[in-house]
Design a protein around this motif. Sequence first.
Motif, short mmCIF file in Angstrom:
data_model
loop_
_atom_site.label_atom_id
_atom_site.label_comp_id
_atom_site.label_asym_id
_atom_site.label_seq_id
_atom_site.Cartn_x
_atom_site.Cartn_y
_atom_site.Cartn_z
N TYR A 142 0.83 -1.20 0.00
CA TYR A 142 0.00 0.00 0.00
C TYR A 142 0.87 1.26 0.00
O TYR A 142 0.63 2.20 -0.75
N GLU A 143 1.91 1.26 0.83
CA GLU A 143 2.80 2.42 0.91
C GLU A 143 3.56 2.64 -0.39
O GLU A 143 3.76 3.77 -0.81
N LEU A 144 3.96 1.56 -1.03
CA LEU A 144 4.63 1.63 -2.33
C LEU A 144 3.75 2.33 -3.35
O LEU A 144 4.18 3.24 -4.05
N ILE A 145 2.49 1.89 -3.40
CA ILE A 145 1.53 2.44 -4.35
C ILE A 145 1.28 3.92 -4.04
O ILE A 145 1.27 4.76 -4.92
N ARG A 146 1.11 4.22 -2.75
CA ARG A 146 0.82 5.58 -2.31
C ARG A 146 1.96 6.52 -2.66
O ARG A 146 1.75 7.66 -3.06
N ASP A 147 3.20 6.05 -2.48
CA ASP A 147 4.37 6.90 -2.72
C ASP A 147 4.66 7.16 -4.17
O ASP A 147 5.43 8.08 -4.49
N GLN A 148 4.09 6.35 -5.07
CA GLN A 148 4.42 6.53 -6.48
C GLN A 148 3.71 7.72 -7.11
O GLN A 148 2.61 8.07 -6.77
#
Length: 148
Positions: A142-148
């Motif tokens: 989730y954090e990976l997706i959010r940070d992109q």
Amino acid sequence: SIGRVSEAANLFAEAGMPYEAAMSYLELGDTGKSLENFIRVPRSNKQRYRKAAAQAVSLACELNVLSFRLEHFLTEFIASGPVDAREFETFYNLGMLYERHTLMENAQEALKKLIAVDPQYKDAKAKLEQFVQQAAASPAVYELIRDQ
């Protein structure tokens, strides 16, 4: 005859006899109505409740459905853990059903209850480890997706 079973199912349902109604609907092959009635069986009737819970899990797996009402109905059943070999499969299947609906904490709880009683059941331990890893990975993804 089918007509008589159908009539009986409706009468049982109206008479507030959900277990009998559920069994009749099951005989008719109406899995949806059967499930609906199994989850109406009162928890106060301990023996019937456990049988109804096991049947409800079986039908839910077959239909691949999970509702708030079903989850609420199963809370006491899950909390107590499996009491006999027949229920080992119920808890295992429930873990798989929760996993299919991405309810990883519930999936883990069902398998933990099973493993506590039978540590060697099928691949329950391996599945539990897999679910724990999946649950741990979710926030990171989730954090990976959010940070992109």
